[in-house]
Design a protein around this motif. Structure first.
Motif, PDB file in Angstrom:
ATOM      1  N   GLN A 212      -1.475 -46.848  25.294  1.00 16.19           N
ATOM      2  CA  GLN A 212      -0.710 -45.723  24.953  1.00 16.19           C
ATOM      3  C   GLN A 212      -0.144 -45.186  26.307  1.00 16.19           C
TER       4      GLN A 212
ATOM      5  N   TYR B 262       4.750 -52.702  18.827  1.00 16.57           N
ATOM      6  CA  TYR B 262       4.642 -51.493  19.866  1.00 16.57           C
ATOM      7  C   TYR B 262       5.500 -51.707  21.032  1.00 16.57           C
TER       8      TYR B 262
ATOM      9  N   VAL C 247       3.531 -43.517  19.360  1.00  7.05           N
ATOM     10  CA  VAL C 247       3.048 -43.274  20.633  1.00  7.05           C
ATOM     11  C   VAL C 247       3.999 -42.308  21.264  1.00  7.05           C
TER      12      VAL C 247
END
Length: 188
Positions: free
Chosen positions: A8, A42, A64
């Protein structure tokens, strides 16, 4: 499955400081993890003239960064942002502290002991006219008259193009080759 905190942080770093080349990302995390994050969206990979660059993917933006809209950035903008990230790294080695990067990805703001520095990196985007217009839109000339303007460091393929502006003061121009990735380069 929740994303580990360190990944993250990596995604937030890409968002704040800009994209990096795949080779640089692979120095920061295991290859299998990296490609899993790409597969799970991601992270995204954008081919550029500098090589394949890593950007925040749609799932990274939503989960995120808590952003809703996703777009696929243009390869030229991503290449400029990769260069800017490298220019930021150089400034940090010189003692400057990163403050922020503009949304378009070509300009970063730094500080050191009360001084401010604007870093601009571009492969081909700035002519003298476009740089003057950008600085004018940002109010730099007004701050310069008041003696409160930050110094400006520009990385450009043709540094001689800006000789007149350098003579006017407040502007430093460096050759973009200082921040271009080397083919065998994994991490600077």
């Amino acid at each position: 499955m929740s994303l580990a905190e360190r990944y993250q942080r990596f995604i937030r770093s890409l968002h704040l400081r800009g994209p990096m080349l795949v080779e640089e990302a692979l120095v920061r995390m295991p290859r299998a993890t990296f490609y899993d994050l790409v597969r799970r969206r991601y992270l995204g990979i954008i081919p550029t003239v500098l090589g394949k660059a890593v950007v925040v993917g749609p799932k990274g933006r939503v989960e995120v960064l808590a952003m809703t809209r996703f777009y696929s950035p243009r390869a030229t903008a991503v290449a400029d942002a990769v260069l800017l990230r490298r220019a930021i790294r150089i400034a940090e080695r010189e003692g400057w502290r990163f403050l922020e990067r503009n949304p378009r990805g070509r300009i970063a703001f730094m500080s050191r002991n009360g001084e401010r520095l604007m870093v601009i990196a571009s492969l081909r985007a700035y002519s003298t006219r476009s740089l003057r217009n950008t600085l004018r839109r940002m109010g730099w000339y007004e701050r310069k008259k008041l003696g409160t303007a930050e110094e400006v460091r520009v990385y450009h393929p043709y540094p001689k193009r800006f000789d007149q502006m350098v003579r006017e003061g407040g502007l430093e121009v460096r050759a973009v080759r200082e921040i271009l990735p080397l083919e065998q380069d994994g991490e600077e």
